[in-house]
Design a protein around this motif. Sequence first.
Motif, PDB file in Angstrom:
ATOM      1  N   GLU A 225      53.500  17.961 -16.492  1.00  0.00           N
ATOM      2  CA  GLU A 225      54.429  18.943 -15.398  1.00  0.00           C
ATOM      3  C   GLU A 225      54.768  18.965 -14.448  1.00  0.00           C
ATOM      4  N   GLU A 226      54.611  18.101 -13.223  1.00  0.00           N
ATOM      5  CA  GLU A 226      54.745  17.227 -12.344  1.00  0.00           C
ATOM      6  C   GLU A 226      56.005  16.527 -12.502  1.00  0.00           C
ATOM      7  N   ILE A 227      55.786  15.404 -13.544  1.00  0.00           N
ATOM      8  CA  ILE A 227      56.369  14.877 -13.991  1.00  0.00           C
ATOM      9  C   ILE A 227      57.959  15.167 -14.705  1.00  0.00           C
ATOM     10  N   VAL A 228      57.475  16.878 -14.936  1.00  0.00           N
ATOM     11  CA  VAL A 228      58.713  16.820 -15.372  1.00  0.00           C
ATOM     12  C   VAL A 228      59.524  17.668 -14.459  1.00  0.00           C
ATOM     13  N   ASP A 229      59.019  18.062 -13.085  1.00  0.00           N
ATOM     14  CA  ASP A 229      58.694  18.299 -12.332  1.00  0.00           C
ATOM     15  C   ASP A 229      60.462  17.850 -11.700  1.00  0.00           C
ATOM     16  N   LYS A 230      59.547  16.845 -11.059  1.00  0.00           N
ATOM     17  CA  LYS A 230      59.999  15.598  -9.934  1.00  0.00           C
ATOM     18  C   LYS A 230      61.416  14.439 -10.210  1.00  0.00           C
ATOM     19  N   ILE A 231      61.092  14.512 -11.750  1.00  0.00           N
ATOM     20  CA  ILE A 231      62.777  13.932 -12.691  1.00  0.00           C
ATOM     21  C   ILE A 231      63.669  14.994 -12.764  1.00  0.00           C
ATOM     22  N   LEU A 232      63.348  15.775 -13.364  1.00  0.00           N
ATOM     23  CA  LEU A 232      64.273  17.109 -14.149  1.00  0.00           C
ATOM     24  C   LEU A 232      64.714  17.712 -12.384  1.00  0.00           C
TER      25      LEU A 232
END
Length: 255
Positions: free
Chosen positions: A57-64
């Motif tokens: 979820e933190e990867i999604v928030d960071k990139i998207l």
Amino acid sequence: MQADNFELQNYLNRIGFYGDAQADIATVTNMMRCQLFSVPFENLDVQAGKVVSLVPEEIVDKILNRNRGGYCYEVNGLFAMALQALGISYQFVAARPMFYPVKRPKTHMAIVLKLDDEEWLCDLGFGSYGIRAPMRLNILNVNVKQDADTFKLSKTTEHEYLLQALVEGEWTNQFAFDLSPQEWIDFTPANYLNSTHPDAIFVKKLLVVLHNPAGRTIFFDNMLKTIKNGKVEKISIAPENRDAILADKFKLTDF
């Protein structure tokens, strides 16, 4: 690879993918190129003294949501979420970077997917000489042209594949891998090493790479390098101009 906050359409919007996304190699190829051309490979979190988060979820928030990039686990992890949303079968593979003068551990992550009984190597997180489109695993020792770059897959043993890139007229080893299945959690030690070890290149130097159809733009330490149709230009960047370059050339501001 799943995240509660991942939505395929949000991902497609972020990478500039237009049209109908299907579970076929044409979609995967287009999606891979769109992501490479819009999401930078970058190690800004490591340079800030942080351990890169592998929480999906933190990867999604960071990139998207924050329009950031990431290094191999992050950008390939995000790509895997899109593959899963499309119903495409894939596995993570652990790869050994091969361009160092001494043998290194398998700290790189790549993806092998299967479509119509064929296996394809995908990788959006190897930096400057990474592949730009899927490569079939059963096409060996054949020069594969991808825009201005040329790559080749071969086998070093019965089970191990080697990816090479043609750099300034010479074949250079990039990484080696086999098809031993890896789970997401298996990359935690390698991620910690890449985020914290004083000998890790990501700890030592800033590295940001953004691909485009004609080549790539690379910001390494204090040098901005532009590769366009095989021609290279280099400019030294003063430290006080770093953030301006990140914003102008890579659209990175929220870090």
